[in-house]
Design an enzyme around this catalytic site. Structure first.
Site, PDB file in Angstrom:
ATOM      1  N   CYS A 132       2.180 -49.591 -59.357  1.00 59.90           N
ATOM      2  CA  CYS A 132       2.497 -49.951 -60.635  1.00 59.90           C
ATOM      3  C   CYS A 132       1.794 -48.802 -61.703  1.00 59.90           C
ATOM      4  O   CYS A 132       2.180 -47.731 -61.601  1.00 59.90           O
ATOM      5  CB  CYS A 132       2.301 -51.332 -60.971  1.00 59.90           C
ATOM      6  SG  CYS A 132       3.121 -52.382 -59.938  1.00 59.90           S
ATOM      7  N   ASP A 178      13.866 -53.916 -58.191  1.00 56.67           N
ATOM      8  CA  ASP A 178      13.229 -53.303 -59.163  1.00 56.67           C
ATOM      9  C   ASP A 178      13.836 -52.900 -60.256  1.00 56.67           C
ATOM     10  O   ASP A 178      14.580 -51.878 -60.190  1.00 56.67           O
ATOM     11  CB  ASP A 178      12.361 -52.081 -58.567  1.00 56.67           C
ATOM     12  CG  ASP A 178      11.109 -51.853 -59.336  1.00 56.67           C
ATOM     13  OD1 ASP A 178      11.044 -52.220 -60.511  1.00 56.67           O
ATOM     14  OD2 ASP A 178      10.023 -51.179 -58.959  1.00 56.67           O
ATOM     15  N   HIS A 210      10.004 -55.422 -58.360  1.00 56.77           N
ATOM     16  CA  HIS A 210       8.866 -54.761 -58.592  1.00 56.77           C
ATOM     17  C   HIS A 210       7.603 -55.459 -58.443  1.00 56.77           C
ATOM     18  O   HIS A 210       7.500 -56.730 -58.408  1.00 56.77           O
ATOM     19  CB  HIS A 210       8.889 -54.352 -60.205  1.00 56.77           C
ATOM     20  CG  HIS A 210       7.650 -53.641 -60.561  1.00 56.77           C
ATOM     21  ND1 HIS A 210       7.908 -52.337 -60.628  1.00 56.77           N
ATOM     22  CD2 HIS A 210       6.615 -53.884 -61.365  1.00 56.77           C
ATOM     23  CE1 HIS A 210       6.911 -51.401 -61.194  1.00 56.77           C
ATOM     24  NE2 HIS A 210       6.206 -52.649 -61.597  1.00 56.77           N
TER      25      HIS A 210
END
Length: 250
Positions: A132, A178, A210
């Site tokens: 991330c 995502d 995600h």
């Protein structure tokens, strides 16, 4: 740019069971979590660049410990100097202010200090694993004299300029669902990596969103499988470039 704001999916997910066994120390005033491999060697190392949850989050420490169990000396810096995001929905949390406080200007001195310290203390091969938030800094530091190989999972704040920085082998994994690092972002990244002409690998895991590589639901077999496969992919990628890939010349 991907993820121009801090999304709820950046901090939501599932806390995993386990008991991290690494240690803490300080480098230039910021804390790092580190874990040595069974061999106790620091020659082959990984810097783990975390998501917004930070270096004390249990899932991230368990990831670091697992990388170490596979033969790497692992260092996981506090990229936020004590200001990680435990929950984006916390009362009074200002996502915009947080982002302004943790841009490249604030984060890159930490990255540079960690790499310098590790090189100074005998780390011959240093890979970067970024999740991330942390993915950005793997891309930006895949350079001669910095990181030797990289793995990133579901990057946030993806910018084509970051991908253009890549000069060393990079493995990218993402989730089909995502909404932050979308299919369009994947295609753009692949186009850039082809242009740069470096070794790369891109994998999309179906049915996951995600954050799956850090905060998957342990009760959902599809999510657990994707998380475990992504981790194994990182290990195999690093080991290949440690042995054969170090001969790659950018």
């Amino acid at each position: 740019m991907s993820g121009e704001t801090l999304s709820p999916c950046c901090t939501t997910g599932h806390l995993h069971d386990g008991h991290p066994t690494g240690s803490y120390r300080y480098i230039d005033g910021f804390q790092v979590y580190f874990k040595r491999p069974p061999s106790n060697s620091s020659e082959n190392a990984i810097i783990l660049f975390t998501d917004a949850m930070g270096h004390t989050y249990r899932n991230n420490r368990l990831l670091a410990d697992n990388f170490a169990a596979n033969g790497f000396f692992v260092v996981m810096p506090d990229l936020f100097r004590g200001d990680a995001v435990p929950d984006i929905k916390s009362a009074g949390f200002d996502a915009h202010k947080w982002m302004m406080n943790h841009g490249t200007q604030q984060t890159e001195p930490i990255v540079r200090a960690v790499i310098e310290e590790m090189r100074k203390h005998g780390c011959r091969f240093i890979a970067g694993a970024g999740y991330c938030f942390g993915a950005k800094y793997v891309m930006r530091y895949l350079q001669e004299g910095a990181l030797d190989a990289g793995f990133i999972a579901h990057p946030n704040w993806f910018d084509s300029d970051d991908a253009m920085c890549v000069k060393k082998p990079l493995c990218v994994v993402s989730g089909e669902k995502d909404e932050v690092f979308t299919g369009a972002h994947r295609r753009l990244m692949e186009k850039i990596l082809k242009t740069i002409d470096i070794p790369y690998q891109m994998t999309v895991y179906s049915g996951v969103q995600h954050g799956f590589a850090v905060r998957c639901d342990p009760k959902k077999a599809t999510e657990v499988f994707a998380k475990e496969q992504a981790f194994n992919q990182a290990i195999q990628w690093f080991k290949f470039h440690l042995n054969a890939g170090t001969k790659f010349v950018s």
